[in-house]
Write a protein that holds these residues in place. Structure first.
Motif, PDB file in Angstrom:
ATOM      1  N   PRO A  80      -2.962 -17.335  37.698  1.00 28.63           N
ATOM      2  CA  PRO A  80      -3.314 -18.044  35.904  1.00 28.63           C
ATOM      3  C   PRO A  80      -4.019 -18.988  35.253  1.00 28.63           C
ATOM      4  N   ASN A  81      -4.012 -19.795  36.200  1.00 24.18           N
ATOM      5  CA  ASN A  81      -4.487 -21.164  35.152  1.00 24.18           C
ATOM      6  C   ASN A  81      -5.973 -21.292  35.929  1.00 24.18           C
ATOM      7  N   SER A  82      -6.036 -20.610  37.001  1.00 22.38           N
ATOM      8  CA  SER A  82      -7.444 -20.545  37.278  1.00 22.38           C
ATOM      9  C   SER A  82      -7.870 -20.610  36.634  1.00 22.38           C
TER      10      SER A  82
ATOM     11  N   THR B 177      -9.573 -19.337  31.455  1.00 23.76           N
ATOM     12  CA  THR B 177      -9.128 -19.516  32.234  1.00 23.76           C
ATOM     13  C   THR B 177      -8.508 -17.392  33.217  1.00 23.76           C
ATOM     14  N   ARG B 178      -7.932 -17.436  34.378  1.00 22.34           N
ATOM     15  CA  ARG B 178      -7.620 -15.738  34.503  1.00 22.34           C
ATOM     16  C   ARG B 178      -6.930 -15.462  33.277  1.00 22.34           C
TER      17      ARG B 178
ATOM     18  N   MET C 183       5.854 -15.881  31.028  1.00 22.48           N
ATOM     19  CA  MET C 183       5.125 -16.547  30.752  1.00 22.48           C
ATOM     20  C   MET C 183       4.944 -16.022  29.659  1.00 22.48           C
ATOM     21  N   TRP C 184       3.945 -16.319  28.941  1.00 21.30           N
ATOM     22  CA  TRP C 184       3.421 -16.102  27.721  1.00 21.30           C
ATOM     23  C   TRP C 184       1.994 -14.873  28.233  1.00 21.30           C
ATOM     24  N   TYR C 185       1.198 -14.965  29.126  1.00 23.93           N
ATOM     25  CA  TYR C 185       0.556 -14.551  29.786  1.00 23.93           C
ATOM     26  C   TYR C 185       1.155 -13.135  30.948  1.00 23.93           C
ATOM     27  N   SER C 186       2.508 -12.562  29.930  1.00 19.39           N
ATOM     28  CA  SER C 186       3.238 -12.010  31.486  1.00 19.39           C
ATOM     29  C   SER C 186       2.930 -10.589  31.483  1.00 19.39           C
TER      30      SER C 186
END
Length: 205
Positions: A109-111, A50-51, A84-87
């Motif tokens: 982000p989840n794409s 994912t992105r 979020m964990w990816y922020s």
């Protein structure tokens, strides 16, 4: 939209070969676990990535001083909440101009990340790269043609045996690992250790 998974033997025609030193802002000396697998010890090489995952990996690859100088958890994307964990990864790389969102203002982000999107990110780490002609037959009208050419010129991406690049196809985790290792390290320094990737597999450095 949905994507059709590529057969496991439908891989890029060769591993990318780093034609230049790793980008200056990346840590190419310490073997930190940039690419983290799943809890069962696998990396699932034929699955997509994912992105958000890609942003997090590149965030880990930054040199400490570069990361600290640009660190933020504030992004312009409404779909990247600060908790979020990816922020931190998305916000920091976005502030650095390495990653971008979509025209509607989202990051998604989840794409799955596409091969074109990955190439654009890689190219932004080295804006001095000279875009040269590429041998790929399917880039007409592609928004990332110049970035793909820059990444190709640096030896960071490659195409398929049929002459295509497949810019809109999702990049697999195996393809990403091979490219990321070539991107950040000299070939003899690459490391890969997962229970479902062995020395006989094409993805193994």
């Amino acid at each position: 939209g949905s994507h059709t998974s590529k057969p496991s033997d439908d891989k890029t025609d060769e591993k990318p070969n780093s034609g230049k030193n790793p980008p200056e802002m990346l840590n190419s000396t310490d073997h930190v676990a940039y690419i983290v697998g799943f809890s069962d010890g696998t990396i699932r090489p034929n699955a997509s990535i994912t992105r958000a995952e890609v942003a997090t990996i590149f965030f880990r690859m930054l040199k400490d001083d570069v990361r600290n100088a640009n660190l933020t958890n504030q992004s312009p994307y409404p779909d990247v909440p600060t908790d979020m964990w990816y922020s931190n990864a998305v916000s920091t790389l976005s502030a650095m101009g390495i990653i971008t969102g979509y025209p509607d203002g989202t990051f998604r982000p989840n794409s799955d990340i596409s091969r074109a999107e990955f190439s654009a990110i890689a190219a932004r780490f080295d804006e001095t790269a000279q875009a040269t002609g590429v041998p790929f037959t399917d880039l007409q009208g592609c928004w990332a043609t110049e970035e793909i050419a820059q990444a190709y010129a640096n030896g960071w991406v490659n195409g398929y045996p049929d002459g295509t690049f497949r810019p809109d196809a999702p990049i697999t985790r195996a393809e990403f690992c091979v490219i990321a290792l070539a991107f950040a390290y000299e070939p003899e320094d690459a490391r890969c250790s997962f229970t479902d990737v062995g020395t006989g597999d094409w993805v193994y450095p």
